[in-house]
Design an enzyme around this catalytic site. Structure first.
Site, PDB file in Angstrom:
ATOM      1  N   HIS A  99      42.444  32.224  30.233  1.00  0.00           N
ATOM      2  CA  HIS A  99      41.138  31.579  30.171  1.00  0.00           C
ATOM      3  C   HIS A  99      40.983  30.686  31.384  1.00  0.00           C
ATOM      4  O   HIS A  99      41.935  30.066  31.832  1.00  0.00           O
ATOM      5  CB  HIS A  99      41.021  30.741  28.884  1.00  0.00           C
ATOM      6  CG  HIS A  99      39.612  30.417  28.544  1.00  0.00           C
ATOM      7  ND1 HIS A  99      38.946  29.353  29.093  1.00  0.00           N
ATOM      8  CD2 HIS A  99      38.727  31.049  27.731  1.00  0.00           C
ATOM      9  CE1 HIS A  99      37.707  29.339  28.619  1.00  0.00           C
ATOM     10  NE2 HIS A  99      37.540  30.349  27.797  1.00  0.00           N
TER      11      HIS A  99
ATOM     12  N   ASP B 121      39.126  36.084  21.920  1.00  0.00           N
ATOM     13  CA  ASP B 121      38.894  37.510  21.696  1.00  0.00           C
ATOM     14  C   ASP B 121      40.120  38.259  21.199  1.00  0.00           C
ATOM     15  O   ASP B 121      40.012  39.418  20.811  1.00  0.00           O
ATOM     16  CB  ASP B 121      38.432  38.170  23.010  1.00  0.00           C
ATOM     17  CG  ASP B 121      37.048  37.701  23.398  1.00  0.00           C
ATOM     18  OD1 ASP B 121      36.186  37.675  22.510  1.00  0.00           O
ATOM     19  OD2 ASP B 121      36.842  37.348  24.570  1.00  0.00           O
TER      20      ASP B 121
END
Ligand code: ACO
Length: 428
Positions: free
Chosen positions: A306, A363
Site C-alpha cells: 500500500h 483487497d
C-alpha cells in the site's frame, strides 16, 4: 519546533511556512514557491504531495490508523452501519435518530431509476465489464436527475447524496442482472440499503431472495470499510474533476473509472484470479513467491502493499476476522481462503516483503467474503465502488464548498526543444 523551513537556492534564502494538521502532521507550504524562486516541485506519483486540506479522513500509515471524521475504523466497523457511516462522512457528524431516519427515507424514496434508463442497459454488448456499465450509467443518471445547485445546504445536499447512493446501488444490481441475461429486480422499500441490494442482485421473479442477516451484516461491514480512504487515486480523481465545477454525477463517474484499475479497486478481482490460478496449477507457493520477487513478467503479489500503510492495513485485519466469522457461520469451506492464509504466512516471513513493508491490504480477503455471499468476481470492483461512494460524495462536497481553485499540476517538460516544421517531402 520551527514554523518555517528554509530553502537556499542560487545564493538566496527563502522561508517557507510549515502547515500543521490536527494530528501534528506537517507540510511545507509552497504556494508562493514558483512566484518567489521560479522553481516548482517534482514528485512522481504525488507520494510527498499534500494536494489539499481535508477534514474527512485521517490515516497514519506507520501506525495503521484509519479514522473517519475522528472515529476509529475499528469502532465504526462493529458499532455503526454503512448508511450511518455514509452520513458521518458526508455531513461531518454522526446522525441523530431523526436525521438517520430522514436519510434512510430519502434512500428508499429515490431507489428507482427512471424507466427510460432501462433501455440504456440494452445498448451494452453481453459480457461488458460492469465497471464500464456503472460509469456510463452514472453519467446517464445525471441526465435524468434535477440539476443540483447547493452543495453548502445540508438539507438539499442530503437529498442529492441519497439520490446518488440509492441509484448507484440500483444501477449496480441492474448491470449484474443484465450481464447474466436475467430480468432486473425492482427495489423493495421495506428493506434497508444493503439487504435491498442483495434482493436486487439475487431475487428471481417467483423466488424472492430473503437476505440472511449474517450475510447482510458482513456485506454492510465490507461497504463501511471501503467508505473512504482520503486522497487515493479515485478520490483524487473525483476531487480533480469536481474542481472544474463538473457536477456530482460526472465527477463520480470519473472516480469509477479510476477505481477500475488493477493497482487500485481492481485488485480484489486480481487477488481471486491469482489464487484461482495457483489452486488450479498446483504451483508451489514458495515458487510463486520467488517469481514475485524476481518480478517475472511483472508479477506481483496482489492484495499486498500500500502506498500509505507501511505497518498494517487496519481494514485488512477487520476483513480477515469478518471473513473467518462469515465462512464459519455459513458452514463454507473455501480452498482459496486456505491458500490465501498460507501465502500470507510465507510472504510475511520473507525478507523481500519485510524490507519493503508489504502487508495484506483491504483487497486481500475481501473477495473471499464476496464469493461466500455469491457475488461474482466481475462484480467485486463494483462493490468497492458502492462502498467508496459516500467518500467520493464527501470529498466532492468539500471541494465545492471550499474556495479552492481548479486543480492544475505543472510539469517538467523533457520533449524536443523548439524546432521548425519539416515539409512532408523532405522527411526521411
Ligand atoms: N508484490 C510484490 N512487490 C511489491 C508489491 C506487491 N504487491 N507492492 C510493492 N512491491 C514492491 C515494488 O516492486 C517496489 O520494490 P522496489 O523498491 O525494489 O522497486 C516496492 O515494493 C515499493 O512498491 P511501489 O510500487 O513503489 O509502491 P507504490 O506505493 O507505488 O504502490 C501499490 C502501491 C500499487 C498498492 C502496490 O503495492 C501494488 O501494486 N500492490 C498490488 C496491487 C494491490 O493490491 N492494490 C490494491 C491497493 S489498496 C487499494 O487500492 C484499495
Amino acid at each position: 519546533m520551527s514554523n518555517t523551513a528554509t530553502l537556499v537556492y542560487d545564493g538566496k534564502q527563502y522561508e517557507l511556512p510549515i502547515v500543521v494538521g490536527t494530528e501534528h502532521e506537517k507540510a511545507i507550504d509552497i504556494t508562493s514557491l514558483r512566484a518567489d524562486t521560479g522553481l516548482i516541485t517534482l514528485d512522481s506519483g504525488y507520494a510527498n504531495t499534500g494536494a489539499c486540506r481535508s477534514a474527512i479522513t485521517y490515516i497514519d500509515g506507520e501506525r495503521g490508523i484509519l479514522r473517519y471524521r475522528g472515529y476509529p475504523i475499528e469502532e465504526l466497523a462493529v458499532k455503526a452501519t454503512f448508511v450511518e457511516t455514509s452520513y458521518l462522512l458526508i455531513f461531518g457528524e454522526l446522525p441523530t435518530a431523526s436525521q438517520l431516519a430522514d436519510f434512510r427515507a430519502l434512500l428508499a424514496e429515490h431507489e428507482l431509476i427512471h424507466e427510460d434508463m432501462r433501455h440504456h442497459f440494452d445498448g451494452f454488448p453481453p459480457n461488458s465489464p460492469p465497471m464500464a456499465i456503472l460509469s456510463a450509467m452514472i453519467n446517464a443518471a445525471g441526465c435524468f436527475e434535477p440539476v443540483f445547485m447547493a452543495p453548502d445546504d445540508d438539507e438539499h445536499f442530503m437529498e442529492s447524496a441519497a439520490r446518488l447512493m440509492s441509484k448507484v446501488r440500483t444501477i449496480a444490481a441492474a448491470s449484474y442482472r443484465k450481464s447474466i441475461g436475467k430480468p432486473m429486480n425492482y427495489p423493495r422499500p421495506d428493506l434497508r440499503y444493503t439487504a435491498n441490494f442483495l434482493h436486487m442482485m439475487f431475487s428471481r421473479p417467483h423466488r424472492l431472495y430473503e437476505p440472511d442477516p449474517v450475510v447482510v451484516e458482513a456485506l454492510d461491514r465490507l461497504l463501511l470499510l471501503h467508505a473512504d480512504h482520503e486522497q487515493n487515486c479515485s478520490t483524487s480523481t473525483v476531487r480533480m474533476v469536481g474542481s472544474s465545477h463538473a457536477n456530482l454525477y460526472a465527477s463520480v463517474a470519473a472516480g469509477v473509472c479510476a477505481l477500475w484499475g488493477p493497482l487500485h479497486g481492481g485488485a480484489n478481482v486480481a487477488v481471486i484470479e491469482m489464487l484461482t490460478k495457483l489452486l488450479e496449477s498446483g504451483e508451489k507457493l514458495e515458487t510463486f513467491i520467488e517469481r514475485v520477487k524476481r518480478r517475472d513478467a511483472g508479477v506481483r503479489l496482489m492484495g499486498f502493499g500500500h502506498r500509505v500503510y507501511k505497518n498494517f492495513d487496519p481494514r485488512a485485519k477487520i476483513i480477515k476476522a469478518s471473513c473467518d466469522a462469515l465462512l464459519e457461520r455459513l458452514g463454507i469451506h473455501d480452498p482459496l481462503l486456505d491458500l490465501a492464509v498460507r501465502l500470507e504466512e510465507i510472504a510475511l516471513s520473507d525478507d523481500y516483503f519485510i524490507e519493503r513493508k508489504l502487508y495484506p491490504n483491504v483487497d486481500y480477503y475481501s473477495g473471499i467474503i464476496m464469493r461466500a455471499i455469491g457475488i461474482p468476481t466481475n462484480m467485486f470492483t463494483v462493490m468497492f465502488a458502492i462502498g467508496r461512494l459516500p467518500g467520493w460524495i464527501a470529498h466532492w462536497r468539500e471541494v465545492r464548498i471550499s474556495d479552492s481553485r481548479i486543480d492544475r499540476p505543472r510539469q517538467i517538460y523533457v520533449g524536443p526543444a523548439e524546432r521548425s516544421y519539416v515539409p512532408l517531402e523532405e522527411r526521411g
